[in-house]
Design a protein around this motif. Structure first.
Motif, PDB file in Angstrom:
ATOM      1  N   ALA A 154       0.832  -1.205   0.000  1.00 43.56           N
ATOM      2  CA  ALA A 154       0.000   0.000   0.000  1.00 43.56           C
ATOM      3  C   ALA A 154       0.866   1.254   0.000  1.00 43.56           C
ATOM      4  CB  ALA A 154      -0.933  -0.003   1.207  1.00 43.56           C
ATOM      5  N   ALA A 155       1.935   1.246   0.794  1.00 48.41           N
ATOM      6  CA  ALA A 155       2.840   2.390   0.847  1.00 48.41           C
ATOM      7  C   ALA A 155       3.576   2.553  -0.473  1.00 48.41           C
ATOM      8  CB  ALA A 155       3.828   2.220   1.996  1.00 48.41           C
ATOM      9  N   PHE A 156       4.052   1.436  -1.030  1.00 49.20           N
ATOM     10  CA  PHE A 156       4.789   1.481  -2.290  1.00 49.20           C
ATOM     11  C   PHE A 156       3.918   2.063  -3.399  1.00 49.20           C
ATOM     12  CE2 PHE A 156       6.102  -0.512  -6.293  1.00 49.20           C
ATOM     13  CZ  PHE A 156       7.441  -0.179  -6.327  1.00 49.20           C
ATOM     14  N   GLU A 157       2.660   1.654  -3.458  1.00 52.32           N
ATOM     15  CA  GLU A 157       1.766   2.157  -4.496  1.00 52.32           C
ATOM     16  C   GLU A 157       1.439   3.626  -4.292  1.00 52.32           C
ATOM     17  OE1 GLU A 157       0.887   0.618  -7.304  1.00 52.32           O
ATOM     18  OE2 GLU A 157       2.371  -0.793  -6.562  1.00 52.32           O
ATOM     19  N   SER A 158       1.318   4.056  -3.044  1.00 49.59           N
ATOM     20  CA  SER A 158       1.060   5.467  -2.767  1.00 49.59           C
ATOM     21  C   SER A 158       2.231   6.325  -3.232  1.00 49.59           C
ATOM     22  CB  SER A 158       0.820   5.676  -1.265  1.00 49.59           C
ATOM     23  OG  SER A 158       0.633   7.049  -0.975  1.00 49.59           O
ATOM     24  N   VAL A 159       3.449   5.874  -2.925  1.00 44.95           N
ATOM     25  CA  VAL A 159       4.635   6.612  -3.349  1.00 44.95           C
ATOM     26  C   VAL A 159       4.736   6.623  -4.876  1.00 44.95           C
ATOM     27  CG1 VAL A 159       7.160   6.623  -3.302  1.00 44.95           C
ATOM     28  CG2 VAL A 159       5.879   6.152  -1.223  1.00 44.95           C
ATOM     29  N   THR A 160       4.441   5.487  -5.499  1.00 48.37           N
ATOM     30  CA  THR A 160       4.490   5.406  -6.957  1.00 48.37           C
ATOM     31  C   THR A 160       3.485   6.361  -7.591  1.00 48.37           C
ATOM     32  OG1 THR A 160       5.173   3.082  -6.845  1.00 48.37           O
ATOM     33  CG2 THR A 160       4.312   3.861  -8.936  1.00 48.37           C
ATOM     34  N   ASP A 161       2.275   6.401  -7.041  1.00 44.54           N
ATOM     35  CA  ASP A 161       1.259   7.323  -7.551  1.00 44.54           C
ATOM     36  C   ASP A 161       1.723   8.774  -7.425  1.00 44.54           C
ATOM     37  OD1 ASP A 161      -0.576   5.449  -8.376  1.00 44.54           O
ATOM     38  OD2 ASP A 161      -1.692   5.448  -6.494  1.00 44.54           O
ATOM     39  N   ASN A 272       4.577  14.265   0.649  1.00 45.39           N
ATOM     40  CA  ASN A 272       3.727  13.087   0.505  1.00 45.39           C
ATOM     41  C   ASN A 272       4.560  11.847   0.201  1.00 45.39           C
ATOM     42  OD1 ASN A 272       1.617  11.333   0.061  1.00 45.39           O
ATOM     43  ND2 ASN A 272       0.582  12.617  -1.427  1.00 45.39           N
ATOM     44  N   MET A 273       5.506  11.974  -0.732  1.00 41.50           N
ATOM     45  CA  MET A 273       6.329  10.823  -1.113  1.00 41.50           C
ATOM     46  C   MET A 273       7.206  10.346   0.040  1.00 41.50           C
ATOM     47  SD  MET A 273       7.597  11.322  -5.050  1.00 41.50           S
ATOM     48  CE  MET A 273       8.293  12.934  -4.793  1.00 41.50           C
ATOM     49  N   LEU A 274       7.890  11.288   0.697  1.00 40.85           N
ATOM     50  CA  LEU A 274       8.800  10.910   1.778  1.00 40.85           C
ATOM     51  C   LEU A 274       8.041  10.275   2.943  1.00 40.85           C
ATOM     52  CD1 LEU A 274      11.185  14.011   1.750  1.00 40.85           C
ATOM     53  CD2 LEU A 274      11.647  11.711   0.881  1.00 40.85           C
ATOM     54  N   ALA A 275       6.877  10.846   3.257  1.00 38.32           N
ATOM     55  CA  ALA A 275       6.071  10.271   4.335  1.00 38.32           C
ATOM     56  C   ALA A 275       5.567   8.889   3.957  1.00 38.32           C
ATOM     57  CB  ALA A 275       4.892  11.194   4.661  1.00 38.32           C
ATOM     58  N   GLY A 276       5.225   8.710   2.692  1.00 38.33           N
ATOM     59  CA  GLY A 276       4.772   7.400   2.244  1.00 38.33           C
ATOM     60  C   GLY A 276       5.860   6.347   2.376  1.00 38.33           C
ATOM     61  N   ILE A 277       7.089   6.708   2.009  1.00 37.94           N
ATOM     62  CA  ILE A 277       8.202   5.778   2.140  1.00 37.94           C
ATOM     63  C   ILE A 277       8.421   5.417   3.605  1.00 37.94           C
ATOM     64  CG2 ILE A 277      10.694   5.512   1.864  1.00 37.94           C
ATOM     65  CD1 ILE A 277      10.449   7.324  -0.625  1.00 37.94           C
TER      66      ILE A 277
END
Length: 427
Positions: A154-161, A272-277
């Motif tokens: 879920a986190a990986f897909e959020s960062v990818t998006d 958003n990306m850094l928090a997702g990672i």
């Protein structure tokens, strides 16, 4: 089952282990290419139509038609994918989408009426492939229901998006300004067709398809009580994206430095990306439902002071905080889908959420545009606060529906929901 879960938890699996899941790269890599058009379509339409018509209003109207079609038709695409298989839906979809995008470009260059442009945009938006939800459904199909790797997925897909929404618009804008105003749309069509077909060719990792005898009994994901609640939550998240895009543009113009808009939005997206990672690297002992009930009010609080700021550095700092707060809510929402929705309806459920983000973004952009015209960027920044605030009220009032198995007796998914409850008890 319990010993396996204990072993997985103790090993603290990370993104490397996630990507080593058998078959993962066969859908992750083409999926990344195929989802780029989702971020390129709107800005490519705006740049081309504004160039040919000379009107930002016309360009916005055509782009809004495409965005509305995405929001309304994405769940239909998801439901058909669950029923008949991703490949059978994806192949004709990408072909129609690419044709509609090329038609839109040709109509714009020919100076066609706005009605014709909107019709082509509606067709393009309605058929944009739902690659993100399809990838999420494949992760859910490849991983056990009690695997801690689901959180990583879920986190990986959020960062990818989010990465897609950073590089996609930049790539499209560079093509439109550096090569030809229609180059962004044409590149979008090529990427959709090529990436979509490669993704569809990876049939071995696709979720199982319902037997023909079961298709008529296949329930909608909306019959799961929590999906509507999550859709409202994601509608609020979409209001942040739409409100921030318009209001940051207006703010940059107000301070006489339009170029700072890209920097400010980049900071917001980077948060958003850094928090997702980071969020995906943590092994959470708290349930996703509780995490969402904490994360979403924090997002509301983060948007509360945007409207008071008149300094670019301070706005950048607050935008970073807002971006950081989005990721936990977004990731946790998708994680809850894996828990409360039967496998046969997950792709549709994911598309309801991504469609809600698109709808929230469109509504917020329209509202923020009207407010900024009336009273400047400060009023526009009230839109993310209003959107997330209203969604938070719904979330808190209906939080019981996010419990795995809640309301199953009131729908036709009772038997499927019962099968989910045993592994979820491990958490």
């Amino acid at each position: 089952m319990g010993s396996a879960v204990t072993s997985d938890v103790s090993s603290r699996p990370g993104y490397g282990q996630l990507l080593r899941t058998p078959g993962a790269l066969s859908f992750v890599l083409p999926g990344f290419a195929a989802r780029q058009p989702f971020a390129m379509l709107t800005i490519s339409i705006v740049l081309l139509v504004q160039h040919t018509s000379g009107s930002y209003g016309t360009a916005g109207l055509v782009a809004a038609a495409a965005g509305t079609a995405v929001a309304l038709c994405a769940p239909v695409s998801g439901k058909l994918s669950d029923r008949y298989g991703q490949s059978r839906v994806l192949v004709p979809t990408v072909a129609i989408h690419a044709s509609a995008v090329v038609a839109l470009a040709l109509l714009a260059l020919a100076g066609a009426p706005v009605a014709a442009l909107m019709a082509a945009a509606l067709a393009a938006g309605a058929t944009i492939p739902q690659i993100g939800p399809m990838v999420r459904a494949r992760w859910a199909a490849r991983l056990p229901a009690d695997s801690p790797l689901l959180q990583k997925a879920a986190a990986f897909e959020s960062v990818t998006d989010e990465f897609t929404f950073v590089i996609g618009p930049v790539f499209a804008a560079a093509l439109c300004s550096g090569i030809h105003p229609a180059a962004g749309l044409l590149a979008e069509a090529v990427l959709t067709l090529a990436g979509g077909l490669f993704f569809a060719a990876s049939r071995a990792t696709a979720p199982p398809v319902l037997p023909a005898a079961e298709r008529g009994k296949h329930p909608s994901a909306l019959r799961v009580p929590g999906v509507l609640v999550l859709a409202v939550v994601f509608l609020g998240i979409g209001s942040v994206f739409g409100g921030m895009q318009v209001s940051l543009t207006a703010f940059s113009e107000e301070i006489g430095n339009p170029g700072v808009n890209g920097v400010l939005y980049g900071i917001f997206a980077a948060g958003n990306m850094l928090a997702g990672i980071a969020f995906g690297m943590v092994h959470w002992k708290v349930s996703p439902r509780r995490r969402l009930l904490v994360a979403y009010p924090l997002l509301v609080a983060a948007t509360a002071t945007l409207w008071t700021v008149h300094s670019a550095p301070l706005l950048g700092a607050l935008g970073l905080v807002v971006g950081v707060c989005i990721a936990p809510a977004l990731i946790t929402g998708f994680t809850l889908v894996d828990q409360i929705v039967p496998a046969a309806s997950r792709t549709e459920a994911y598309t309801w959420l991504t469609g809600a983000v698109a709808m929230g973004q469109a509504l917020a952009a329209s509202a923020a545009g009207r407010l900024t015209d009336a009273g400047g960027a400060s009023l526009g920044f009230l839109v993310p606060l209003a959107g997330t605030g209203l969604a938070a009220v719904v979330l808190l009032a209906l939080r019981s529906r996010l419990t795995p198995g809640a309301g199953a007796s009131r729908s036709r998914i009772a038997a499927q929901g019962a099968r989910l409850r045993e592994p979820l008890a491990v958490d």
